[in-house]
Motif scaffolding. Structure first.
Motif, short mmCIF file in Angstrom:
data_model
loop_
_atom_site.label_atom_id
_atom_site.label_comp_id
_atom_site.label_asym_id
_atom_site.label_seq_id
_atom_site.Cartn_x
_atom_site.Cartn_y
_atom_site.Cartn_z
N GLY A 57 35.14 39.69 41.11
CA GLY A 57 35.29 41.07 41.56
C GLY A 57 36.49 41.75 40.93
N ILE A 58 37.59 40.99 40.80
CA ILE A 58 38.79 41.54 40.17
C ILE A 58 38.53 41.88 38.71
CG2 ILE A 58 41.16 41.02 39.47
CD1 ILE A 58 41.44 39.34 41.99
N LEU A 59 37.85 40.97 37.99
CA LEU A 59 37.56 41.19 36.58
C LEU A 59 36.66 42.40 36.36
CD1 LEU A 59 37.04 37.53 35.26
CD2 LEU A 59 38.98 39.05 34.82
N VAL A 60 35.62 42.51 37.18
CA VAL A 60 34.69 43.62 37.03
C VAL A 60 35.38 44.94 37.37
CG1 VAL A 60 32.55 44.65 37.90
CG2 VAL A 60 32.67 42.19 37.49
N SER A 61 36.17 44.95 38.43
CA SER A 61 36.87 46.17 38.82
C SER A 61 37.92 46.56 37.78
CB SER A 61 37.54 45.97 40.19
OG SER A 61 38.10 47.18 40.66
N ALA A 62 38.62 45.56 37.23
CA ALA A 62 39.60 45.84 36.19
C ALA A 62 38.92 46.41 34.95
CB ALA A 62 40.37 44.57 35.84
N PHE A 63 37.73 45.91 34.63
CA PHE A 63 36.97 46.44 33.51
C PHE A 63 36.65 47.91 33.74
CE2 PHE A 63 32.82 47.50 31.66
CZ PHE A 63 33.07 47.25 30.32
N GLY A 64 36.29 48.28 34.97
CA GLY A 64 36.01 49.68 35.30
C GLY A 64 37.23 50.56 35.10
N VAL A 65 38.41 50.06 35.48
CA VAL A 65 39.65 50.82 35.30
C VAL A 65 39.94 51.04 33.82
CG1 VAL A 65 42.15 50.78 35.62
CG2 VAL A 65 40.66 50.07 37.49
N VAL A 66 39.80 49.97 33.03
CA VAL A 66 40.04 50.08 31.58
C VAL A 66 39.05 51.03 30.94
CG1 VAL A 66 40.02 48.80 29.40
CG2 VAL A 66 41.10 47.79 31.42
N LEU A 67 37.79 50.94 31.33
CA LEU A 67 36.75 51.79 30.76
C LEU A 67 37.02 53.26 31.07
CD1 LEU A 67 34.05 51.74 29.23
CD2 LEU A 67 32.90 51.60 31.44
N ALA A 68 37.34 53.57 32.33
CA ALA A 68 37.65 54.95 32.69
C ALA A 68 38.88 55.45 31.95
CB ALA A 68 37.85 55.05 34.21
N SER A 69 39.88 54.59 31.78
CA SER A 69 41.09 54.98 31.05
C SER A 69 40.77 55.32 29.59
CB SER A 69 42.13 53.86 31.11
OG SER A 69 42.52 53.59 32.44
N LEU A 70 39.92 54.52 28.97
CA LEU A 70 39.57 54.76 27.57
C LEU A 70 38.75 56.04 27.40
CD1 LEU A 70 38.71 51.15 26.37
CD2 LEU A 70 40.72 52.51 25.80
#
Length: 272
Positions: A208-221
């Motif tokens: 869950g942490i990895l998937v959520s962190a991926f969402g944060v990085v994606l939105a930032s990019l």
């Protein structure tokens, strides 16, 4: 380069070759009739009203900032109403669905529609306020942390973009759009699965942490795309009305980023 951002892609003006640049001929030169025009054509041409100052003025960064701030002001009002009115989950989801329809309308319309954008901001604000209040009831101070995180990510990506650490390119845009569509499909599938009684992926510890962190990085990019499209729009000399589209696109990305950070912090602070 043609914009791939759904907010901008519907507008021909957001193409580098779709509107006049700062080196283009003057308005008087552009409005001059061709030499072989007929007498009737010449008469019709000169009877057309002149462009107003608002129509001929070009978009500036200040215009984008003002439009973005005005949309956020409406969103914050909606969020405050939901927060202090203790808006329940079902109405909040209804507001989110209405906001989604309005957002698609604003994105797909070739005409710039500030009224639709303001309506989107109001309904999205209701959803954001309700979901923020729900998280805050479990995790004290989480909203402030998410806001600080969003502002920090925005500042960091802006610095990275302006210094050239991260730049937009056709390949970068293609990869990001594929990842964005994939993440959206995953999020919808996960929501449907969890509503049917299945396990929410975001609640599975490290995954869950990895998937959520991926969402944060994606939105930032995605902020890089927004910065680049705004910069290109200003360079292309777009009319001032297009600053509404620029502000709307930036607001959509920032709200998405805030929600992703809010969820990530909640996972890090304990199970939902």
């Amino acid at each position: 380069m043609e914009s791939k951002n759904p907010v901008f892609a519907r507008s021909k003006e957001w193409k580098n070759n779709g509107y006049a640049t700062f080196d283009a001929p003057s308005s008087a030169q552009r409005q001059a009739p061709p030499a072989d025009a007929s007498a009737r054509t010449l008469e019709d041409w000169y009877q057309k009203p002149s462009a107003t100052p608002a129509q001929s003025r070009r978009m500036t960064l200040d215009d984008v900032v003002v439009r973005t701030a005005s949309l956020f002001a409406v969103l914050l009002v909606g969020a405050a109403l939901a927060w202090f009115g203790d808006l329940k989950l079902l109405p909040a989801i209804g507001a989110a669905l209405v906001a989604m329809v309005l957002g698609l309308w604003a994105q797909m319309s070739k005409k710039v529609r500030p009224g639709v954008m303001f309506a989107y901001a109001a309904f999205e604000g209701l959803f954001v306020g309700a979901i923020s209040h729900a998280y805050a009831s479990f995790y004290d101070g989480i909203v402030g942390q998410a806001v600080i995180g969003t502002l920090g990510a925005f500042a960091g990506m802006l610095i990275a973009y302006k210094t050239g650490i991260v730049r937009n390119s056709p390949r970068f845009t293609k990869i990001l759009m594929i990842a964005g569509i994939g993440y959206l499909v995953f999020a919808l599938a996960n929501l449907a699965f969890s509503l049917l009684g299945g396990t929410n992926v975001y609640s599975i510890g490290g995954l869950g942490i990895l998937v959520s962190a991926f969402g944060v990085v994606l939105a930032s990019l995605f902020l890089v795309l927004d910065f680049d499209y705004i910069e290109q729009g200003i360079k292309n000399g777009l009319p001032v009305k297009e600053s509404w589209r620029a502000g709307f696109g930036l607001m959509v990305t920032l709200v998405w980023l805030y929600l992703e950070i809010l969820r990530l912090i909640s996972i890090l602070r304990g199970d939902n």
